[in-house]
Enzyme design. Sequence first.
Site, PDB file in Angstrom:
ATOM      1  N   ARG A  68       0.799  -1.216   0.000  1.00 42.94           N
ATOM      2  CA  ARG A  68       0.000   0.000   0.000  1.00 42.94           C
ATOM      3  C   ARG A  68       0.837   1.275   0.000  1.00 42.94           C
ATOM      4  O   ARG A  68       0.620   2.164  -0.813  1.00 42.94           O
ATOM      5  CB  ARG A  68      -0.953   0.029   1.206  1.00 42.94           C
ATOM      6  CG  ARG A  68      -2.163  -0.868   1.025  1.00 42.94           C
ATOM      7  CD  ARG A  68      -2.561  -1.501   2.316  1.00 42.94           C
ATOM      8  NE  ARG A  68      -1.563  -2.470   2.701  1.00 42.94           N
ATOM      9  CZ  ARG A  68      -1.572  -3.755   2.307  1.00 42.94           C
ATOM     10  NH1 ARG A  68      -2.540  -4.189   1.573  1.00 42.94           N
ATOM     11  NH2 ARG A  68      -0.618  -4.594   2.660  1.00 42.94           N
ATOM     12  N   THR A  69       1.793   1.372   0.925  1.00 41.46           N
ATOM     13  CA  THR A  69       2.541   2.631   1.037  1.00 41.46           C
ATOM     14  C   THR A  69       3.364   2.857  -0.229  1.00 41.46           C
ATOM     15  O   THR A  69       3.367   3.957  -0.792  1.00 41.46           O
ATOM     16  CB  THR A  69       3.460   2.589   2.281  1.00 41.46           C
ATOM     17  OG1 THR A  69       2.702   2.090   3.380  1.00 41.46           O
ATOM     18  CG2 THR A  69       4.000   3.955   2.614  1.00 41.46           C
TER      19      THR A  69
ATOM     20  N   LYS B 280      27.367  -3.981  -1.124  1.00 41.33           N
ATOM     21  CA  LYS B 280      28.845  -3.994  -1.222  1.00 41.33           C
ATOM     22  C   LYS B 280      29.459  -3.153  -0.114  1.00 41.33           C
ATOM     23  O   LYS B 280      30.604  -2.726  -0.205  1.00 41.33           O
ATOM     24  CB  LYS B 280      29.261  -3.454  -2.594  1.00 41.33           C
ATOM     25  CG  LYS B 280      28.806  -4.337  -3.741  1.00 41.33           C
ATOM     26  CD  LYS B 280      29.278  -3.791  -5.077  1.00 41.33           C
ATOM     27  CE  LYS B 280      28.121  -3.578  -6.021  1.00 41.33           C
ATOM     28  NZ  LYS B 280      28.449  -2.712  -7.135  1.00 41.33           N
TER      29      LYS B 280
ATOM     30  N   ARG C 281      11.258   3.734   3.630  1.00 40.68           N
ATOM     31  CA  ARG C 281      10.787   2.722   4.597  1.00 40.68           C
ATOM     32  C   ARG C 281      12.001   1.930   5.050  1.00 40.68           C
ATOM     33  O   ARG C 281      12.826   1.513   4.230  1.00 40.68           O
ATOM     34  CB  ARG C 281       9.757   1.785   3.987  1.00 40.68           C
ATOM     35  CG  ARG C 281       9.484   0.615   4.962  1.00 40.68           C
ATOM     36  CD  ARG C 281       8.287  -0.182   4.626  1.00 40.68           C
ATOM     37  NE  ARG C 281       7.065   0.573   4.873  1.00 40.68           N
ATOM     38  CZ  ARG C 281       5.856   0.011   4.874  1.00 40.68           C
ATOM     39  NH1 ARG C 281       5.715  -1.276   4.647  1.00 40.68           N
ATOM     40  NH2 ARG C 281       4.784   0.743   5.095  1.00 40.68           N
TER      41      ARG C 281
ATOM     42  N   HIS D 225       4.726   5.733  11.546  1.00 42.62           N
ATOM     43  CA  HIS D 225       4.275   5.657  10.156  1.00 42.62           C
ATOM     44  C   HIS D 225       3.344   6.857   9.966  1.00 42.62           C
ATOM     45  O   HIS D 225       2.126   6.717   9.887  1.00 42.62           O
ATOM     46  CB  HIS D 225       3.539   4.332   9.943  1.00 42.62           C
ATOM     47  CG  HIS D 225       3.354   3.929   8.521  1.00 42.62           C
ATOM     48  ND1 HIS D 225       3.541   4.786   7.449  1.00 42.62           N
ATOM     49  CD2 HIS D 225       2.986   2.733   7.970  1.00 42.62           C
ATOM     50  CE1 HIS D 225       3.295   4.140   6.325  1.00 42.62           C
ATOM     51  NE2 HIS D 225       2.955   2.899   6.614  1.00 42.62           N
TER      52      HIS D 225
HETATM   53  N1   CP Z   1      -0.363  -0.030   5.823  1.00 45.33           N
HETATM   54  C1   CP Z   1       0.863  -0.303   5.321  1.00 45.33           C
HETATM   55  O1   CP Z   1       1.873   0.292   5.729  1.00 45.33           O
HETATM   56  O2   CP Z   1       0.864  -1.247   4.353  1.00 45.33           O
HETATM   57  P1   CP Z   1       2.137  -1.700   3.515  1.00 45.33           P
HETATM   58  O3   CP Z   1       3.092  -2.375   4.477  1.00 45.33           O
HETATM   59  O4   CP Z   1       1.624  -2.617   2.456  1.00 45.33           O
HETATM   60  O5   CP Z   1       2.757  -0.455   2.946  1.00 45.33           O
END
Ligand code: CP
Length: 322
Positions: A65-66, A95, A116, A145
């Site tokens: 999703r993100t 490396k 992320r 998040h």
């Molecule tokens: N809600 C969420 O962070 O989903 P993903 O891990 O798929 O990005």
Amino acid sequence: MAVKKSPKSPFLNQDIVSFDQLSPTLIKKIFSKVPRMRTISQNAKSSDMLKGKIVVLLFYEPSSRTFASFSAAVKQLGGQTVEIIDPTNFSSISKGETFEDTIRTFEAYSDLIVLRHPEKRAAKKAAEAAKFVPIINAGDGVGEHPTQALLDLYTIYEKFGRLDNLTGVMAGDILNDRTIHSLIRGLSLFKNNTLYLLSPKKLRLSSSDMSEFTKRKIELIEIYDYKDMPKNADFWYWTRVQKERFKTKKEYEKVKNKFVLTPELIQEYASLKTIFMHPLRRVGEIDEEVDRDRRAVYLASQIRNGMYVRMALVALVLGGIK
Ligand code: CP
């Protein structure tokens, strides 16, 4: 190339690493742009708000999703993305390149980095390393998040028309779930909100998070049994137990799916107005029968709002809108 932290706007070229950077005024500013973003997305023609802008999506952890919603958001607004998935194996990190040098390299090619990472505070570390382009935190380990919390808050706001005087139930992995940590931060900015935190005792909030959150204007009530759930909640926010945060499979197995969202639970404890949310992915903690309930938003507005809210945020950060 942009210069970070422009005084011209609260968003322009700003890092967004923690929800704590946002105030009710800034949240409302983002939300005010969402209807326009929805219209752009629903039109066949993309906008040119981000024409000439390049956004690096640097994802050290899996995401559906993100990742996809940021990627689509940039493209909906006429920008382009450079997508680096699993850089530990597929970039010079494999490396021996340092995290900081990786960030400095990707900032040379882009206007914004969306990161992320499995480590708490990695986004802050990246923001310190990046001299010229802003960093948006797309999830940092068990930390935060913030863009998920923005879309969650928007989904609640869309349904109830307010972000204060709300009662919610958050269930599952309260200890490790970063979406819960950011959403608590978000809801604590508004008055009179109460959250029931339903989890196995082992997955309750850490004492450091609890002492941090209890300084804020939010009431948190830890519960360990369905029978203590309120019957007047505005929303239920279910989460998966985060297998990847456990040291052993055995420890995970002991606590997984202790609390499952079922039609029977809804019948017993939900009201007609309660909405059912989940940041997804789900791994058995929601009975699929619940998907058919009109109050379930996790596969509907909650997902779509992710893209609209991220379109608004990226456009504000990159100066596509004021
Ligand atoms: N809600 C969420 O962070 O989903 P993903 O891990 O798929 O990005």
